[in-house]
Enzyme design. Structure first.
Site, PDB file in Angstrom:
ATOM      1  N   ALA A  20       2.955 -12.726   1.847  1.00 17.86           N
ATOM      2  CA  ALA A  20       1.751 -13.277   1.223  1.00 17.86           C
ATOM      3  C   ALA A  20       2.146 -14.382   0.245  1.00 17.86           C
ATOM      4  O   ALA A  20       2.953 -14.167  -0.652  1.00 17.86           O
ATOM      5  CB  ALA A  20       0.992 -12.169   0.507  1.00 17.86           C
ATOM      6  N   ALA A  58       0.837  -1.204   0.000  1.00 23.93           N
ATOM      7  CA  ALA A  58       0.000   0.000   0.000  1.00 23.93           C
ATOM      8  C   ALA A  58       0.873   1.257   0.000  1.00 23.93           C
ATOM      9  O   ALA A  58       0.644   2.186  -0.788  1.00 23.93           O
ATOM     10  CB  ALA A  58      -0.924  -0.003   1.216  1.00 23.93           C
ATOM     11  N   SER A  98      -6.556  -8.957  -0.420  1.00 26.43           N
ATOM     12  CA  SER A  98      -5.928  -7.847   0.304  1.00 26.43           C
ATOM     13  C   SER A  98      -4.806  -7.180  -0.490  1.00 26.43           C
ATOM     14  O   SER A  98      -4.635  -5.961  -0.393  1.00 26.43           O
ATOM     15  CB  SER A  98      -5.416  -8.306   1.669  1.00 26.43           C
ATOM     16  OG  SER A  98      -4.702  -9.490   1.547  1.00 26.43           O
ATOM     17  N   LEU A  99      -4.071  -7.944  -1.287  1.00 24.88           N
ATOM     18  CA  LEU A  99      -3.010  -7.289  -2.078  1.00 24.88           C
ATOM     19  C   LEU A  99      -3.600  -6.306  -3.094  1.00 24.88           C
ATOM     20  O   LEU A  99      -3.158  -5.158  -3.164  1.00 24.88           O
ATOM     21  CB  LEU A  99      -2.130  -8.338  -2.780  1.00 24.88           C
ATOM     22  CG  LEU A  99      -1.061  -9.013  -1.908  1.00 24.88           C
ATOM     23  CD1 LEU A  99      -0.439 -10.211  -2.634  1.00 24.88           C
ATOM     24  CD2 LEU A  99       0.042  -8.032  -1.516  1.00 24.88           C
ATOM     25  N   ARG A 135     -12.761 -19.055   5.663  1.00 24.82           N
ATOM     26  CA  ARG A 135     -11.677 -19.213   6.639  1.00 24.82           C
ATOM     27  C   ARG A 135     -12.127 -19.287   8.082  1.00 24.82           C
ATOM     28  O   ARG A 135     -11.588 -20.051   8.875  1.00 24.82           O
ATOM     29  CB  ARG A 135     -10.744 -18.025   6.550  1.00 24.82           C
ATOM     30  CG  ARG A 135      -9.709 -18.246   5.550  1.00 24.82           C
ATOM     31  CD  ARG A 135      -8.720 -17.164   5.557  1.00 24.82           C
ATOM     32  NE  ARG A 135      -7.971 -17.378   4.344  1.00 24.82           N
ATOM     33  CZ  ARG A 135      -7.094 -16.560   3.840  1.00 24.82           C
ATOM     34  NH1 ARG A 135      -6.842 -15.435   4.451  1.00 24.82           N
ATOM     35  NH2 ARG A 135      -6.462 -16.851   2.746  1.00 24.82           N
ATOM     36  N   SER A 194       3.063  -7.789   3.208  1.00 25.98           N
ATOM     37  CA  SER A 194       2.983  -8.000   1.755  1.00 25.98           C
ATOM     38  C   SER A 194       4.009  -9.036   1.304  1.00 25.98           C
ATOM     39  O   SER A 194       3.726  -9.896   0.472  1.00 25.98           O
ATOM     40  CB  SER A 194       3.258  -6.698   0.996  1.00 25.98           C
ATOM     41  OG  SER A 194       2.424  -5.669   1.444  1.00 25.98           O
ATOM     42  N   GLU A 213      -8.779 -20.908  -4.134  1.00 23.39           N
ATOM     43  CA  GLU A 213      -8.717 -20.725  -2.682  1.00 23.39           C
ATOM     44  C   GLU A 213     -10.133 -20.747  -2.132  1.00 23.39           C
ATOM     45  O   GLU A 213     -11.103 -20.622  -2.892  1.00 23.39           O
ATOM     46  CB  GLU A 213      -7.997 -19.420  -2.320  1.00 23.39           C
ATOM     47  CG  GLU A 213      -6.494 -19.520  -2.553  1.00 23.39           C
ATOM     48  CD  GLU A 213      -5.705 -18.291  -2.145  1.00 23.39           C
ATOM     49  OE1 GLU A 213      -4.587 -18.456  -1.670  1.00 23.39           O
ATOM     50  OE2 GLU A 213      -6.206 -17.166  -2.327  1.00 23.39           O
ATOM     51  N   GLY A 235      -0.246 -17.120  -1.215  1.00 22.78           N
ATOM     52  CA  GLY A 235      -1.217 -17.691  -2.148  1.00 22.78           C
ATOM     53  C   GLY A 235      -1.385 -16.946  -3.435  1.00 22.78           C
ATOM     54  O   GLY A 235      -1.244 -17.521  -4.518  1.00 22.78           O
ATOM     55  N   GLY A 236      -1.696 -15.642  -3.370  1.00 24.55           N
ATOM     56  CA  GLY A 236      -1.861 -14.959  -4.632  1.00 24.55           C
ATOM     57  C   GLY A 236      -2.667 -13.698  -4.578  1.00 24.55           C
ATOM     58  O   GLY A 236      -2.824 -13.079  -3.535  1.00 24.55           O
ATOM     59  N   ARG A 293     -12.474 -11.622   5.482  1.00 28.58           N
ATOM     60  CA  ARG A 293     -11.894 -11.335   4.163  1.00 28.58           C
ATOM     61  C   ARG A 293     -11.842 -12.571   3.266  1.00 28.58           C
ATOM     62  O   ARG A 293     -11.456 -13.660   3.715  1.00 28.58           O
ATOM     63  CB  ARG A 293     -10.476 -10.798   4.351  1.00 28.58           C
ATOM     64  CG  ARG A 293      -9.773 -10.426   3.061  1.00 28.58           C
ATOM     65  CD  ARG A 293      -8.405  -9.874   3.365  1.00 28.58           C
ATOM     66  NE  ARG A 293      -7.578 -10.865   4.001  1.00 28.58           N
ATOM     67  CZ  ARG A 293      -6.741 -11.668   3.355  1.00 28.58           C
ATOM     68  NH1 ARG A 293      -6.620 -11.588   2.043  1.00 28.58           N
ATOM     69  NH2 ARG A 293      -6.012 -12.536   4.024  1.00 28.58           N
ATOM     70  N   HIS A 307      -4.065 -13.687  11.293  1.00 26.22           N
ATOM     71  CA  HIS A 307      -3.541 -13.504   9.935  1.00 26.22           C
ATOM     72  C   HIS A 307      -3.820 -12.124   9.363  1.00 26.22           C
ATOM     73  O   HIS A 307      -2.935 -11.508   8.772  1.00 26.22           O
ATOM     74  CB  HIS A 307      -4.186 -14.577   9.052  1.00 26.22           C
ATOM     75  CG  HIS A 307      -3.692 -14.603   7.642  1.00 26.22           C
ATOM     76  ND1 HIS A 307      -2.372 -14.797   7.325  1.00 26.22           N
ATOM     77  CD2 HIS A 307      -4.348 -14.461   6.454  1.00 26.22           C
ATOM     78  CE1 HIS A 307      -2.242 -14.777   5.999  1.00 26.22           C
ATOM     79  NE2 HIS A 307      -3.420 -14.561   5.457  1.00 26.22           N
ATOM     80  N   HIS A 366      -6.026 -17.401  10.074  1.00 24.51           N
ATOM     81  CA  HIS A 366      -5.797 -18.320   8.961  1.00 24.51           C
ATOM     82  C   HIS A 366      -5.844 -19.728   9.531  1.00 24.51           C
ATOM     83  O   HIS A 366      -5.250 -19.990  10.586  1.00 24.51           O
ATOM     84  CB  HIS A 366      -4.425 -18.051   8.324  1.00 24.51           C
ATOM     85  CG  HIS A 366      -4.291 -18.665   6.963  1.00 24.51           C
ATOM     86  ND1 HIS A 366      -4.157 -20.017   6.779  1.00 24.51           N
ATOM     87  CD2 HIS A 366      -4.302 -18.113   5.724  1.00 24.51           C
ATOM     88  CE1 HIS A 366      -4.073 -20.265   5.481  1.00 24.51           C
ATOM     89  NE2 HIS A 366      -4.161 -19.123   4.818  1.00 24.51           N
TER      90      HIS A 366
HETATM   91  C1  SIN Z   1      -2.796 -17.833   1.674  1.00 28.15           C
HETATM   92  O1  SIN Z   1      -1.941 -18.044   0.832  1.00 28.15           O
HETATM   93  O2  SIN Z   1      -3.483 -18.687   2.192  1.00 28.15           O
HETATM   94  C2  SIN Z   1      -2.988 -16.414   2.122  1.00 28.15           C
HETATM   95  C3  SIN Z   1      -3.752 -15.697   1.112  1.00 28.15           C
HETATM   96  C4  SIN Z   1      -4.476 -14.564   1.750  1.00 28.15           C
HETATM   97  O3  SIN Z   1      -4.483 -14.459   2.979  1.00 28.15           O
HETATM   98  O4  SIN Z   1      -5.094 -13.801   1.026  1.00 28.15           O
END
Ligand code: SIN
Length: 524
Positions: A52, A20, A395-396, A295, A49, A121, A54-55, A390, A355, A249
């Protein structure tokens, strides 16, 4: 023993160097502003950041903004802002394809045809997550920071810890300033090298300090995620909302000798199964989507199974994956091997861990807070996108989009009214403070914050626990405040003071809200 008067000025002060902050600084600098970006770590990469895995949500062929928005709103459990969700969903191609890939050249994983590889996901209606293997945040933030550093009008100052926002009337020398509305003119920041506090003056300031997972015993977050920005904004009088919604998480690596380490949700997205220690698959007992339920549902199910069996962890079984885990998840593979766990051969012991903070400093669609001249972007803010829980990998793009918009808005006010003359703002006074910090006191106070938050304001909450949390944290706050007034300033002390303030904001919000929703779950 200094009576500090080192003053530095810029058009925009950005506090924080994650996605950000970097996106904000880049946009403002490219629009011609002089920007100072502060990072309290020596390495500006040290942010959520960078961790992170997953994506980032993207737009595969056939997907629509409406479909993504529906998934975000459903995960957010009825508490999302339709305006903010709509803005994010519409902006995904601009953020991912035009900015990250087109402008910055971020290298995402691709399939054999050279097209983006989309993973799955939890709570997503389709495969729409672009990723760089399991180190997506790192791939993004390294390119973003390179771009920021290349801008001649940006100055990056590392090992500088913001202590407090400079706001009038609070820091105005003139008593009659009390009749003016609150405005932010920069920040006091500790130079960790010299031990001196500087005044950074700017007509616009952006808070981008990230989250607060470190308030909990188990977290996927790095040490900088201790609620600094939330606490500073709160002290300045900014509006804060949704603070009871802390996302846990479901799967962090459990090992006695290791810090908790994120095991990406995409591991479950690719087919891994949660099992008890004696091998029973249990998520189908809790939700029709099993291990890919939202989650909060999965984290609570694991918590319940651990309690039921007196177990310290559950297992994530990768044996049915159709892909080679070593190739698809190289970061996780390497990290766990350091602790003797070979993910190609054995299940991963996992526990839930704090998380992501879904609440924060309330902002509009330009990142503007309730305080004039102050923006907030990234995890420290609350745009309304995440509601009560979320959706993974949102979030990214949210951090980047709101960072960019705050940078654009700041640039619109170029040539705006300058900060008040320096002599009208209080200097930092620390004469007579000679007492050095006893690190053991800091460690002990942090242990108290972490265990209080984990046990009383964690995954499962009730009135008695939260009453205890608020009472214990108030007592600790009083002690820490005294410690802060009597001791020479250091990053660790600033962090502790902010940590306790942020913990109280969460515990207080959780105590006031009797309704279970999303990741705020009340047993009573
Ligand atoms: C993850 O890779 O599980 C985290 C992804 C996230 O929190 O958006």
């Amino acid at each position: 023993m200094n009576h500090v008067n080192e003053d530095i000025s810029a058009d925009l002060l950005v506090i924080g160097s994650g996605a950000a902050g970097a996106a904000c600084a880049l946009r403002a600098a490219r629009a011609g502003l002089h920007v100072i970006m502060l990072a309290n770590a020596a390495d500006p990469l040290e942010s959520n950041s960078d961790y992170a895995q997953g994506g980032i949500v993207a737009r595969p062929v056939g997907d629509t903004p409406e479909e993504l928005a529906a998934d975000i709103v459903s995960a957010g459990d009825g508490l999302c802002s339709p305006e903010a969700v709509g803005l994010l969903a519409e902006s995904i191609p601009a953020v991912v394809e035009s900015f990250l890939i087109g402008e910055l050249g971020v290298q995402f994983s691709r399939d054999t045809e050279g097209e983006l590889d989309f993973t799955q996901e939890a709570a997503h209606g389709r495969r729409r997550i672009a990723h760089a293997n399991d180190a997506t945040g790192h791939a993004i933030i390294t390119r973003l920071l390179d771009a920021v550093i290349a801008e001649p009008t940006v100055k990056l100052a590392t090992r500088e810890t913001a202590v407090d926002l400079i706001t009038t009337p609070h820091h105005a020398v003139r008593p009659a300033a009390v009749y003016q509305p609150i405005e932010c003119w920069g920040a006091y920041a500790l130079d960790q090298t010299t031990g001196r506090v500087k005044r950074y003056f700017a007509p616009r300031t952006a808070l981008a300090t990230g989250g607060l997972g470190q308030l909990y015993l188990h977290t996927t977050n790095p040490w900088v995620a201790r609620g600094d920005g939330l606490a500073m904004a709160h002290r300045a009088g900014a509006e804060i909302i949704n603070a009871e919604y802390v996302q846990f998480h479901p799967t962090a690596f459990y090992h006695r000798d290791a810090e908790r380490f994120l095991i990406s949700e995409s591991v479950r997205g690719e087919g891994a199964v949660l099992r008890t220690r004696n091998g029973r698959e249990f998520m189908s007992d809790y939700h029709p989507d099993g291990g890919l339920a939202p989650r909060d549902v999965v984290a609570r199910a694991i918590h319940e199974e651990m309690l039921k069996h007196g177990a310290e962890y559950v297992l994530l079984d990768l044996s049915s994956l159709s892909i080679d885990p070593k190739v698809r998840f190289p970061t996780i593979y390497d990290k766990l091997l350091e602790f003797g766990v070979d993910i190609t051969q054995q299940p991963i012991p996992v526990v839930p861990a704090a998380h992501y903070f879904c609440g924060g400093v309330k902002v509009d669609t330009w990142g503007r807070t309730s305080i004039r001249r102050l923006y907030a972007a990234g995890e420290v803010n609350c745009t309304g996108v995440h509601g009560a829980n979320r959706l993974a990998s949102t979030s990214l793009p949210e951090a980047i989009l709101w960072g960019q918009r705050a940078g654009d808005d700041a640039a619109r006010y170029r040539g705006d009214e300058p900060p008040p003359p320096a002599e009208e703002i209080a200097v930092w006074r620390d004469e007579g403070l000679t007492e050095e910090i006893d690190p053991l006191l800091i460690i002990q106070d942090w242990m108290m914050i972490k265990s209080t938050m984990w046990n009383y304001a964690g995954i499962v909450r009730n009135a008695k626990r939260m009453q205890r949390a608020v009472a214990d944290l108030h007592y600790l706050e009083h002690r820490v405040e005294q410690f802060y007034r009597e001791t020479k300033l250091a990053d660790s002390l600033i962090g502790l003071r902010n940590g306790i303030a942020a913990a109280l904001i969460i515990a207080d919000a959780a105590q006031r809200n009797p309704e279970s929703r999303g990741c705020h779950y009340r047993q009573d």
